[in-house]
Design an enzyme around this catalytic site. Structure first.
Site, short mmCIF file in Angstrom:
data_model
loop_
_atom_site.label_atom_id
_atom_site.label_comp_id
_atom_site.label_asym_id
_atom_site.label_seq_id
_atom_site.Cartn_x
_atom_site.Cartn_y
_atom_site.Cartn_z
CG ASP A 31 -25.22 23.96 2.66
OD1 ASP A 31 -26.20 24.34 1.99
OD2 ASP A 31 -24.76 22.81 2.60
CG ASP A 35 -25.98 26.61 8.48
OD1 ASP A 35 -27.17 26.30 8.29
OD2 ASP A 35 -25.03 25.81 8.34
CB SER A 80 -54.81 0.25 0.00
OG SER A 80 -55.98 -0.54 -0.10
CG LEU A 81 -53.36 3.14 -5.02
CD1 LEU A 81 -52.14 3.68 -5.74
CD2 LEU A 81 -54.62 3.76 -5.59
CE LYS A 113 -47.42 1.44 -4.68
NZ LYS A 113 -46.42 1.17 -3.64
CG ASP A 115 -40.88 1.14 -1.15
OD1 ASP A 115 -41.99 1.11 -0.58
OD2 ASP A 115 -40.08 0.19 -1.10
NE ARG A 134 -53.10 3.41 3.31
CZ ARG A 134 -53.84 2.40 3.78
NH1 ARG A 134 -53.56 1.87 4.94
NH2 ARG A 134 -54.85 1.92 3.07
CD GLU A 170 -45.52 6.80 0.08
OE1 GLU A 170 -45.39 5.65 0.49
OE2 GLU A 170 -46.64 7.31 -0.17
CE1 TYR A 222 -50.58 10.07 -2.83
CE2 TYR A 222 -48.22 9.82 -2.57
CZ TYR A 222 -49.49 9.50 -2.18
OH TYR A 222 -49.70 8.63 -1.14
CE LYS A 309 -45.57 -2.55 -5.75
NZ LYS A 309 -46.06 -3.29 -4.59
CB CYS A 421 -11.23 -23.62 10.14
SG CYS A 421 -9.46 -23.86 10.41
CB CYS A 427 -6.95 -20.56 10.99
SG CYS A 427 -7.84 -20.25 9.46
#
Length: 666
Positions: A31, A35, A80-81, A113, A115, A134, A170, A222, A309, A421, A427
């Site tokens: 890294d 940089d 949509s599916l 699928k 999320d 979308r 996605e 996809y 699902k 209480c 306490c």
């Protein structure tokens, strides 16, 4: 030309390293080295702006601010599916496919699928030109600037890509990155995000692309869309997309039959928690694009695809016992102690039972076999009892009547779900909790003193309330566990510095029930000192703007208690700020009358307090949190990401300090 060649070589090299790291997950340099090369390129581009290139790796750091996201029509609708929730439903879908095609010779592509938030990205001549959410499927918001900050999204393609096409995918937030973001928010006292999906979706609508660049978002592609594409199957399209530089999940598989599809589903239903992302199912598509075209679409969904699902993972385990936790306000929370069981990739041992009503509603008893789910795949909760396995000698749960810590009889006020209480001063968890609240960041913010140290001080007999903190000596603290000489000095110095904290924050720190940050500011502004507040009657308090019966009764009850009055007097004696130093200024104008403004971030021309004073001086109301009632957010640098996200979601107008001045001048 030598400079241009140098810049081009650096761009090509950094693009390749980006691809290796974010797409192939196989970095070839550190890294730090990356940089250093990026800084070298930034310096060259700054000196030679004539060689600007929108697809340069330096453009990924963000910085552009989008005040309003344009609504853009999708050239190709985003459907949509349809969902399938069982294997039987999946087989029914296959029968319809065979019937409509008139053949059983059908292959399928199986893809996980993920999320996240759906996105459509357009490319022309190998360059990223546009990215659109979308939306409703017909049109969405253009978020091109934000998408360009995501390292796995190629700005420039390689290979034999088409001249013009869209790619669908996605936007996801890896679980590790999500956990890190939340840990950082908790550390600074901010509210953590609820789940990765919503956080990813909200990130796309942040106005400052530099803030988006800070988030570890990823993009999994996809589907290719466009005319005359050089592919004939869905699986071929995934392979070509990889060749062109896109990050396409490697888990996708070809299936020659529905039985192979089911085997894929069963494998990932079991192994999905091994993945770095959240996934909630499998998408099955007819592989042949000509067959897809023949099957066509319904009004909402393609007939050639279905989403299976996964069921929310539920396990059965034994309830071994119920314990009860005591909060700083005395509220009692029952907790189910379970026989350890694996659920959604983690070992679950405990689940909250919320209150007595919840226990009664589910008829939960010790010894029961209970079904546990993870709400939103995050928080374990008991869904129901398996009554068929209930032991014959089972006894109904009797909610405790006395505090588990100090054995005081519990109280439950009418209309409240929780038991309390009432032993406010004797306490231990309440005492420790109140001191922990007193030292917290938004209250006294005492440097060098954390929650564990507070418990240690109390258990060692050094403190019994927050006033005792101001009598602590370095030599008393040094012998404590994990407390070196320097740590002890920092703690004592931090306590001394807290005497400079303004009255409104001290009032919040006192921990009066229902008196949060906003109420504390309102009361401090109205009464100016703790003495005036202590003498206020119930009616006086109710007449203060936005102070209701419950808050008023709590404030009166606090000062009626002799122990509280003694502690407040001690704080005064130690020099804690218990009166307001603010000078009352008559409004300069009423330009902001009826308007609520929230100030957030770091400013160049004014301090935050000066801006707040300016709002008040012009008749406006200074809000502490963003809500539907907020008219403007005056935003500076480093505005909190959660505030930025909330303002965007609610459509609250965000203005700079210059625009604030312009507002007053108009």
């Amino acid at each position: 030309m030598e400079i241009l060649q140098q810049i081009t070589a650096l761009r090509d090299e950094l693009n390749q390293h980006n691809y290796n790291y974010y797409v192939l997950d196989a970095p070839t340099i550190s890294d730090f080295e990356f940089d250093m090369k990026l800084k070298e390129l930034q310096a060259l581009e700054a000196k030679h702006p004539e060689y600007f290139d929108a697809s340069s790796p330096t453009q990924r750091v963000g910085g552009a601010v989008t005040k309003n996201f344009n609504t853009v029509l999708h050239e190709y609708r985003m459907y949509s599916l349809d969902n399938a929730y069982s294997i039987d439903e999946l087989r029914e879908w296959e029968k319809r496919v065979h019937k409509n095609l008139g053949t059983d010779d059908v292959q399928y592509t199986c893809e996980l699928k993920y999320d996240g938030a759906s996105i459509s990205i357009s490319y022309e001549n190998g360059l990223l030109t546009k990215a659109v959410t979308r939306g409703d499927g017909f049109q969405g918001d253009e978020v091109t600037t934000n998408i360009k900050t995501i390292r796995s999204v190629p700005l420039k393609l390689k290979g034999d890509y088409p001249a013009k096409f869209d790619i669908r995918g996605e936007i996801v937030l890896p679980l590790e990155g999500f956990a890190k973001m939340n840990a950082e928010l908790v550390e600074i006292g901010e509210t953590p995000y609820s789940n990765p999906r919503n956080t990813a979706s909200g990130s796309l609508k942040l106005q400052d692309s530099a803030e988006v660049a800070k988030r570890p978002l990823d993009c999994l592609l996809y589907s290719l869309i466009g005319p005359n594409l050089p592919i004939d199957t869905q699986f071929h399209g995934l392979e070509k997309a990889r060749e062109w530089g896109f990050k396409v999940p490697k888990e996708s598989r070809m299936a020659a039959s529905i039985d192979e599809v089911i085997a894929f589903i069963e494998h990932w239903d079991h192994h999905r928690h091994d993945l770095p992302f959240e996934t909630d199912g499998v998408v099955i598509k007819v592989n042949d694009l000509h067959q897809q075209e023949e099957l066509g679409y319904t009004a909402k969904s393609p007939r050639w695809a279905v989403a299976y699902k996964f069921k929310a993972e539920r396990v059965s385990t034994r309830l071994n016992s119920i314990s009860y936790q005591v909060g700083r306000t005395g509220a009692i929370t029952p907790v189910a102690n379970l026989e350890p069981v694996q659920l959604a990739g983690t070992i679950v041992k405990r689940a909250s039972l919320h209150n007595a009503d919840q226990i009664e509603k589910l008829d939960i008893r010790v010894g029961d076999e209970v079904f546990v789910e993870k709400g939103g795949e995050i928080i374990p909760k008991i869904i129901q009892v398996d009554f068929e396995k209930r032991p014959a000698d089972s006894e109904p749960t009797v909610y405790i009547t006395h505090c588990p810590e100090c054995f005081t009889e519990l109280e439950r006020k009418e209309g409240e779900a929780q038991h309390y209480c009432p032993n406010f001063y004797g306490c231990p968890p309440q005492i420790i909790g109140r001191v922990q609240h007193y030292i917290s960041r938004k209250a006294m913010d005492i440097e060098g003193l954390g929650g564990e140290t507070v418990a240690l001080l109390y258990n060692s007999g050094l403190i019994e309330n927050y006033a005792d903190l101001y009598e602590l000596k370095k030599e008393q603290v040094t012998p404590l566990e994990r407390m070196a000489d320097k740590s002890a000095q920092n703690l004592v110095d931090g306590i001394e510095k807290s005497k400079e904290v303004p009255f409104e924050r001290v009032l919040y720190a006192l921990g009066i029930r229902y008196v949060g940050e906003t109420v504390a500011k309102k009361l401090a502004k109205h009464y100016k000192s703790i003495d005036n507040l202590a003498q206020a009657s119930l009616m006086d308090l109710i007449l203060v703007d936005e102070i209701g019966d419950r808050i008023a009764q709590s404030v009166v009850g606090f000062f009626e208690n002799e122990e509280n009055r003694k502690i407040v007097e001690r704080l005064k004696g130690y020099g804690v700020q218990l009166e307001s130093n603010a000078v009352e200024v008559a409004p300069a104008s009423d330009l902001l009358a009826g308007k609520t403004l929230v100030v957030s971030g770091v400013f160049t021309k004014f301090s935050r307090e000066e801006l707040k004073n300016g709002i008040a001086a012009n008749g406006g109301k200074v809000g502490s949190t963003i809500s539907k009632k907020t008219d403007y957010v005056v935003a500076g640098d480093n505005m909190g990401p959660s505030k930025l996200e909330k303002a965007t979601q609610l459509g609250v107008k965000i203005i700079s300090e210059d625009e604030f001045l312009e507002l007053l001048s108009n």
